[in-house]
Design a protein around this motif. Sequence first.
Motif, PDB file in Angstrom:
ATOM      1  N   MET A 212       0.836  -1.214   0.000  1.00  0.00           N
ATOM      2  CA  MET A 212       0.000   0.000   0.000  1.00  0.00           C
ATOM      3  C   MET A 212       0.863   1.252   0.000  1.00  0.00           C
ATOM      4  SD  MET A 212      -3.324  -0.529   0.172  1.00  0.00           S
ATOM      5  CE  MET A 212      -4.339  -1.971   0.402  1.00  0.00           C
ATOM      6  N   ARG A 213       1.856   1.262   0.870  1.00  0.00           N
ATOM      7  CA  ARG A 213       2.740   2.433   0.944  1.00  0.00           C
ATOM      8  C   ARG A 213       3.432   2.685  -0.391  1.00  0.00           C
ATOM      9  NH1 ARG A 213       5.586   0.924   6.648  1.00  0.00           N
ATOM     10  NH2 ARG A 213       4.139   1.997   8.019  1.00  0.00           N
TER      11      ARG A 213
ATOM     12  N   LYS B 103       4.185  10.398  -6.894  1.00  0.00           N
ATOM     13  CA  LYS B 103       5.331  10.914  -7.652  1.00  0.00           C
ATOM     14  C   LYS B 103       5.145  10.850  -9.159  1.00  0.00           C
ATOM     15  CE  LYS B 103       8.549  10.517  -3.980  1.00  0.00           C
ATOM     16  NZ  LYS B 103       9.494   9.773  -3.244  1.00  0.00           N
ATOM     17  N   THR B 104       4.217  10.018  -9.624  1.00  0.00           N
ATOM     18  CA  THR B 104       4.028   9.885 -11.073  1.00  0.00           C
ATOM     19  C   THR B 104       2.702  10.460 -11.559  1.00  0.00           C
ATOM     20  OG1 THR B 104       3.046   7.680 -10.858  1.00  0.00           O
ATOM     21  CG2 THR B 104       5.448   7.789 -11.144  1.00  0.00           C
TER      22      THR B 104
ATOM     23  N   VAL C  51       7.017  -5.897  -3.536  1.00  0.00           N
ATOM     24  CA  VAL C  51       7.638  -5.069  -2.503  1.00  0.00           C
ATOM     25  C   VAL C  51       8.001  -5.956  -1.315  1.00  0.00           C
ATOM     26  CG1 VAL C  51       7.338  -3.055  -1.018  1.00  0.00           C
ATOM     27  CG2 VAL C  51       6.190  -3.137  -3.247  1.00  0.00           C
ATOM     28  N   PRO C  52       9.267  -6.014  -0.948  1.00  0.00           N
ATOM     29  CA  PRO C  52       9.653  -6.820   0.216  1.00  0.00           C
ATOM     30  C   PRO C  52       8.935  -6.360   1.482  1.00  0.00           C
ATOM     31  CG  PRO C  52      11.584  -6.208  -1.043  1.00  0.00           C
ATOM     32  CD  PRO C  52      10.428  -5.416  -1.598  1.00  0.00           C
TER      33      PRO C  52
ATOM     34  N   ALA D 184      12.880   6.275  -0.135  1.00  0.00           N
ATOM     35  CA  ALA D 184      14.072   6.461  -0.947  1.00  0.00           C
ATOM     36  C   ALA D 184      13.927   5.772  -2.311  1.00  0.00           C
ATOM     37  CB  ALA D 184      15.296   5.934  -0.211  1.00  0.00           C
ATOM     38  N   ILE D 185      13.319   4.614  -2.327  1.00  0.00           N
ATOM     39  CA  ILE D 185      13.162   3.844  -3.561  1.00  0.00           C
ATOM     40  C   ILE D 185      12.144   4.487  -4.491  1.00  0.00           C
ATOM     41  CG2 ILE D 185      12.282   1.657  -4.491  1.00  0.00           C
ATOM     42  CD1 ILE D 185      13.488   0.308  -2.020  1.00  0.00           C
ATOM     43  N   THR D 186      11.050   4.995  -3.927  1.00  0.00           N
ATOM     44  CA  THR D 186       9.995   5.521  -4.787  1.00  0.00           C
ATOM     45  C   THR D 186      10.344   6.888  -5.304  1.00  0.00           C
ATOM     46  OG1 THR D 186       8.755   6.404  -2.898  1.00  0.00           O
ATOM     47  CG2 THR D 186       8.188   4.182  -3.664  1.00  0.00           C
TER      48      THR D 186
END
Length: 151
Positions: A18-19, A27-28, A138-139, A149-151
């Motif tokens: 979900m996050r 962001k997109t 997603v782990p 940081a990843i997104t």
Amino acid sequence: MRKFLVVLDDSRECLNAMRFAAMRANKTGGGVAVLSVIPPDEFNHWIGVGEVMREEARERIQSHFEVYAKWMRDRQNVNPELVIREGEQVPQIVAHLREDPEIGVLVLGAAAEGKGPGPLVSQLTKSAGTLPVPITIVPGDLSKERLEAIT
């Protein structure tokens, strides 16, 4: 608009999925669709009892969804939509992917316990080659900071 589809269930890994979906949508410029599937075996009772149980399941899903939806609206400026289907989970997910052309990515959370990624990830990755959209896994043990940081 491209939507990220996330499956809402009782698994712990659902939270990171979900996050991730909400952060990527933010962001997109995309959206988030949250799908919850009510299994058919919950209603194998008399018709009246089955209807009551079905309504209770929908209310439980709605309450669970509202927790995630509030966070998505308040923190990520994303207003998610809830989709509730009835049937076996994997076929219903695949059917929804095929029926909604706005979905661009299926986001799944992988279990962090080390016994495999979880039944949903295992089943859906077997048919990944025939799905109409890519899958992002997603782990489950990624921290919120690492997800940001990843997104």
